[in-house]
Design a protein around this motif. Structure first.
Motif, PDB file in Angstrom:
ATOM      1  N   LEU A 114      -8.757   2.874   1.430  1.00 45.94           N
ATOM      2  CA  LEU A 114      -7.811   1.788   1.162  1.00 45.94           C
ATOM      3  C   LEU A 114      -7.592   0.913   2.388  1.00 45.94           C
ATOM      4  CD1 LEU A 114      -5.009   3.467  -0.995  1.00 45.94           C
ATOM      5  CD2 LEU A 114      -6.673   1.752  -1.717  1.00 45.94           C
ATOM      6  N   ALA A 115      -7.500  -0.400   2.144  1.00 47.23           N
ATOM      7  CA  ALA A 115      -7.305  -1.367   3.229  1.00 47.23           C
ATOM      8  C   ALA A 115      -6.271  -2.400   2.819  1.00 47.23           C
ATOM      9  CB  ALA A 115      -8.629  -2.064   3.552  1.00 47.23           C
ATOM     10  N   LEU A 116      -5.625  -3.012   3.810  1.00 42.36           N
ATOM     11  CA  LEU A 116      -4.769  -4.170   3.580  1.00 42.36           C
ATOM     12  C   LEU A 116      -5.477  -5.399   4.135  1.00 42.36           C
ATOM     13  CD1 LEU A 116      -1.135  -3.034   4.563  1.00 42.36           C
ATOM     14  CD2 LEU A 116      -2.269  -2.907   2.334  1.00 42.36           C
ATOM     15  N   GLU A 117      -5.596  -6.447   3.310  1.00 38.09           N
ATOM     16  CA  GLU A 117      -6.151  -7.707   3.785  1.00 38.09           C
ATOM     17  C   GLU A 117      -4.987  -8.638   4.080  1.00 38.09           C
ATOM     18  OE1 GLU A 117      -9.721 -10.855   2.817  1.00 38.09           O
ATOM     19  OE2 GLU A 117      -8.898  -9.682   1.174  1.00 38.09           O
ATOM     20  N   SER A 118      -4.689  -8.818   5.357  1.00 37.38           N
ATOM     21  CA  SER A 118      -3.464  -9.461   5.806  1.00 37.38           C
ATOM     22  C   SER A 118      -2.304  -8.525   5.442  1.00 37.38           C
ATOM     23  CB  SER A 118      -3.284 -10.844   5.189  1.00 37.38           C
ATOM     24  OG  SER A 118      -2.182 -11.521   5.743  1.00 37.38           O
ATOM     25  N   MET A 119      -1.121  -8.822   5.885  1.00 36.03           N
ATOM     26  CA  MET A 119       0.016  -7.931   5.630  1.00 36.03           C
ATOM     27  C   MET A 119       1.245  -8.699   5.172  1.00 36.03           C
ATOM     28  SD  MET A 119       0.061  -5.152   8.711  1.00 36.03           S
ATOM     29  CE  MET A 119      -1.324  -4.084   9.090  1.00 36.03           C
ATOM     30  N   PRO A 120       1.144  -9.511   4.121  1.00 36.59           N
ATOM     31  CA  PRO A 120       2.327 -10.262   3.697  1.00 36.59           C
ATOM     32  C   PRO A 120       3.463  -9.366   3.232  1.00 36.59           C
ATOM     33  CG  PRO A 120       0.587 -10.433   2.067  1.00 36.59           C
ATOM     34  CD  PRO A 120      -0.015  -9.807   3.278  1.00 36.59           C
ATOM     35  N   GLY A 121       3.119  -8.179   2.733  1.00 36.19           N
ATOM     36  CA  GLY A 121       4.171  -7.266   2.304  1.00 36.19           C
ATOM     37  C   GLY A 121       4.882  -6.594   3.462  1.00 36.19           C
ATOM     38  N   ILE A 122       4.257  -6.598   4.626  1.00 35.12           N
ATOM     39  CA  ILE A 122       4.848  -5.995   5.820  1.00 35.12           C
ATOM     40  C   ILE A 122       5.695  -7.007   6.569  1.00 35.12           C
ATOM     41  CG2 ILE A 122       4.344  -4.869   8.030  1.00 35.12           C
ATOM     42  CD1 ILE A 122       3.629  -3.190   5.559  1.00 35.12           C
ATOM     43  N   ASP A 123       5.180  -8.246   6.675  1.00 35.96           N
ATOM     44  CA  ASP A 123       5.864  -9.320   7.391  1.00 35.96           C
ATOM     45  C   ASP A 123       6.138  -8.845   8.823  1.00 35.96           C
ATOM     46  OD1 ASP A 123       8.629 -11.174   7.768  1.00 35.96           O
ATOM     47  OD2 ASP A 123       6.995 -12.095   6.623  1.00 35.96           O
ATOM     48  N   THR A 124       7.371  -8.945   9.289  1.00 34.45           N
ATOM     49  CA  THR A 124       7.686  -8.498  10.650  1.00 34.45           C
ATOM     50  C   THR A 124       8.198  -7.058  10.694  1.00 34.45           C
ATOM     51  OG1 THR A 124       9.917  -9.409  10.496  1.00 34.45           O
ATOM     52  CG2 THR A 124       8.214 -10.845  11.423  1.00 34.45           C
ATOM     53  N   SER A 125       8.266  -6.389   9.543  1.00 38.56           N
ATOM     54  CA  SER A 125       8.774  -5.014   9.495  1.00 38.56           C
ATOM     55  C   SER A 125       7.645  -4.041   9.841  1.00 38.56           C
ATOM     56  CB  SER A 125       9.351  -4.706   8.112  1.00 38.56           C
ATOM     57  OG  SER A 125      10.440  -5.557   7.825  1.00 38.56           O
ATOM     58  N   VAL A 126       7.276  -4.033  11.101  1.00 37.28           N
ATOM     59  CA  VAL A 126       6.128  -3.255  11.558  1.00 37.28           C
ATOM     60  C   VAL A 126       6.290  -1.770  11.232  1.00 37.28           C
ATOM     61  CG1 VAL A 126       4.829  -2.571  13.627  1.00 37.28           C
ATOM     62  CG2 VAL A 126       5.580  -4.940  13.346  1.00 37.28           C
ATOM     63  N   GLU A 127       7.530  -1.313  11.119  1.00 35.79           N
ATOM     64  CA  GLU A 127       7.748   0.103  10.798  1.00 35.79           C
ATOM     65  C   GLU A 127       7.176   0.478   9.435  1.00 35.79           C
ATOM     66  OE1 GLU A 127      11.471  -2.174   9.498  1.00 35.79           O
ATOM     67  OE2 GLU A 127      10.045  -2.181  11.180  1.00 35.79           O
ATOM     68  N   LEU A 128       6.965  -0.516   8.563  1.00 32.36           N
ATOM     69  CA  LEU A 128       6.412  -0.229   7.237  1.00 32.36           C
ATOM     70  C   LEU A 128       4.914   0.071   7.277  1.00 32.36           C
ATOM     71  CD1 LEU A 128       8.246  -2.823   4.961  1.00 32.36           C
ATOM     72  CD2 LEU A 128       8.745  -0.385   5.282  1.00 32.36           C
ATOM     73  N   ILE A 129       4.281  -0.206   8.408  1.00 33.16           N
ATOM     74  CA  ILE A 129       2.868   0.178   8.534  1.00 33.16           C
ATOM     75  C   ILE A 129       2.740   1.691   8.393  1.00 33.16           C
ATOM     76  CG2 ILE A 129       0.865   0.215  10.075  1.00 33.16           C
ATOM     77  CD1 ILE A 129       1.862  -2.429  11.239  1.00 33.16           C
ATOM     78  N   SER A 130       3.717   2.411   8.910  1.00 30.54           N
ATOM     79  CA  SER A 130       3.725   3.869   8.753  1.00 30.54           C
ATOM     80  C   SER A 130       3.847   4.249   7.282  1.00 30.54           C
ATOM     81  CB  SER A 130       4.877   4.477   9.562  1.00 30.54           C
ATOM     82  OG  SER A 130       4.895   5.890   9.421  1.00 30.54           O
ATOM     83  N   THR A 131       4.611   3.481   6.519  1.00 24.24           N
ATOM     84  CA  THR A 131       4.792   3.762   5.090  1.00 24.24           C
ATOM     85  C   THR A 131       3.472   3.619   4.345  1.00 24.24           C
ATOM     86  OG1 THR A 131       7.062   2.932   5.210  1.00 24.24           O
ATOM     87  CG2 THR A 131       6.077   3.116   3.019  1.00 24.24           C
ATOM     88  N   VAL A 132       2.750   2.505   4.586  1.00 23.00           N
ATOM     89  CA  VAL A 132       1.491   2.324   3.857  1.00 23.00           C
ATOM     90  C   VAL A 132       0.439   3.326   4.331  1.00 23.00           C
ATOM     91  CG1 VAL A 132       1.947  -0.086   3.286  1.00 23.00           C
ATOM     92  CG2 VAL A 132       0.706   0.446   5.399  1.00 23.00           C
ATOM     93  N   HIS A 133       0.552   3.761   5.582  1.00 22.61           N
ATOM     94  CA  HIS A 133      -0.346   4.825   6.052  1.00 22.61           C
ATOM     95  C   HIS A 133      -0.102   6.098   5.251  1.00 22.61           C
ATOM     96  CE1 HIS A 133      -1.506   8.213   8.741  1.00 22.61           C
ATOM     97  NE2 HIS A 133      -2.546   7.443   8.993  1.00 22.61           N
ATOM     98  N   ARG A 134       1.155   6.433   5.014  1.00 20.11           N
ATOM     99  CA  ARG A 134       1.478   7.606   4.198  1.00 20.11           C
ATOM    100  C   ARG A 134       0.896   7.477   2.794  1.00 20.11           C
ATOM    101  NH1 ARG A 134       5.878  10.245   6.926  1.00 20.11           N
ATOM    102  NH2 ARG A 134       6.984   8.785   8.287  1.00 20.11           N
ATOM    103  N   LEU A 135       0.773   6.242   2.313  1.00 20.53           N
ATOM    104  CA  LEU A 135       0.257   5.995   0.965  1.00 20.53           C
ATOM    105  C   LEU A 135      -1.266   5.930   0.916  1.00 20.53           C
ATOM    106  CD1 LEU A 135       2.829   3.291  -0.234  1.00 20.53           C
ATOM    107  CD2 LEU A 135       2.833   5.747  -0.730  1.00 20.53           C
ATOM    108  N   GLY A 136      -1.910   6.043   2.078  1.00 24.88           N
ATOM    109  CA  GLY A 136      -3.355   6.141   2.090  1.00 24.88           C
ATOM    110  C   GLY A 136      -4.110   5.016   2.751  1.00 24.88           C
ATOM    111  N   VAL A 137      -3.428   3.982   3.249  1.00 20.43           N
ATOM    112  CA  VAL A 137      -4.121   2.860   3.879  1.00 20.43           C
ATOM    113  C   VAL A 137      -4.720   3.306   5.214  1.00 20.43           C
ATOM    114  CG1 VAL A 137      -3.812   0.584   4.940  1.00 20.43           C
ATOM    115  CG2 VAL A 137      -2.739   1.100   2.734  1.00 20.43           C
TER     116      VAL A 137
END
Length: 342
Positions: free
Chosen positions: A109-132
């Protein structure tokens, strides 16, 4: 078309937007639509390792970006669970190798750009937990993290949030994807990166002067990190004249990247999009161009993954050694993920 070498090799595609088409269906059809429409094409093309990008259409921006990001990630998990005999979402190198050993297609799984993350960099950990496990931080335009290649005139690097995103991705083990990033942003990443980076779908600017392609200096820079440049098949990025948008021209790009970056640093990032556009574009909007290019343009025979053996045949026809062809069509990407996702 089948080739013994193609079937024997690990074939890796680092960019196919099929999730966009699958997610457009009702959730109850996600697994079956993938099985009926996309799985046969992947099997015919001999794909063993498939990176699945999560791309968010403009219609969801900005308010719905995170919801659609999560919806597409969920779609990937549902289609994998509903086709468990054929595919598996892989979180690490061991998972990829296990899937390949079992004859399943390894999905990353990959993210192409991160519009759902925006400036909330802490959410990168969330999508990592989901498999990205792979992500980029810009598309054509400007984001809170960086400018895309369509904004090259700004000469800007990563924002402070973009710098934090790169650091967080390296901490978590998510591969940083420079495709779509503006020229100054690429330079900034290459200055800051402490781990190998990847271009999931970028071709050679020396052969086609388009902002989506990488210069020779950038190609060498990615290779210097230990990374891989996966050549984009999208016809308008290969040549400026339609009559030159051919398999031979694609092979030219592949050979150029190999010559500049090194044979161990080139792969395939086809960016198959025509079928997705046919699925998602209303009849009223047929013929629409995106930033001056027709998204339905394709190299003849390479509109989808079933045509991938043509690339193997073409490379062999140019006299490349079998071991080098095997590296290009997937061996380098397999090795890269083996090192980065260990």
């Amino acid at each position: 078309m089948t080739l013994p070498l193609h079937r024997r090799a690990v074939v890796a595609d680092t960019h196919n937007d099929l999730l966009m088409a699958v997610t457009a269906r009702p959730p109850g059809q996600w697994a079956s639509f993938f099985r009926e429409r996309w799985l046969p094409q992947l099997v015919e093309g001999g794909v063993d390792l498939q990176v699945l990008p999560v791309f968010i259409d403009d219609q969801y921006l900005p308010e719905g970006a995170l919801r659609q990001t999560l919806r597409m990630i969920e779609c990937a998990h549902v289609l994998a669970e509903g086709n468990a005999d054929h595919v598996r979402i892989c979180l690490d190198a061991a998972g990829i190798d296990r899937a390949l050993d079992e004859g399943r297609i390894a999905l990353v799984l990959a993210l192409e750009s991160m519009p759902g993350i925006d400036t909330s960099v802490e959410l990168i950990s969330t999508v990592h937990r989901l498999g990205v496990r792979v992500a980029s931080i810009a598309h054509f335009g400007r984001t809170p993290l960086a400018d895309g290649s369509g904004e090259d005139a700004t000469g800007s690097g990563l924002t402070s949030h973009g710098v934090a995103a790169l650091a967080e991705m390296e901490r978590l083990g998510i591969v940083f994807d420079i495709s779509h990033l503006g020229a100054s942003g690429v330079e900034h990443v290459l200055e800051l990166a402490t781990k190998p980076v990847m271009a999931t779908h970028s071709s050679a600017r020396a052969l086609r002067d388009h902002h989506r392609n990488l210069t020779d200096e950038q190609l060498r820079g990615v290779a210097a990190t230990g990374g891989v440049i996966c050549v984009n098949f999208f016809a308008p990025f290969l040549a400026d004249r339609k009559e030159d948008m051919t398999l031979d021209r694609l092979l030219d790009h592949i050979e150029h990247v190999a010559a500049v970056a090194g044979i161990d640093h080139v792969g395939l990032g086809p960016d198959f999009i025509r079928e997705v556009m046919d699925d998602l574009t209303a009849p009223c909007c047929e013929g629409i161009n995106t930033r001056g290019v027709d998204p339905r343009s394709a190299v003849p025979g390479l509109a989808g993954p079933s045509g991938l053996p043509m690339v193997t045949e073409g490379l062999l026809g140019r006299g490349l050694p079998e071991k080098d062809v095997m590296k290009i069509i997937g061996g380098n990407v397999h090795r890269f993920f083996g090192e980065r996702l260990a």
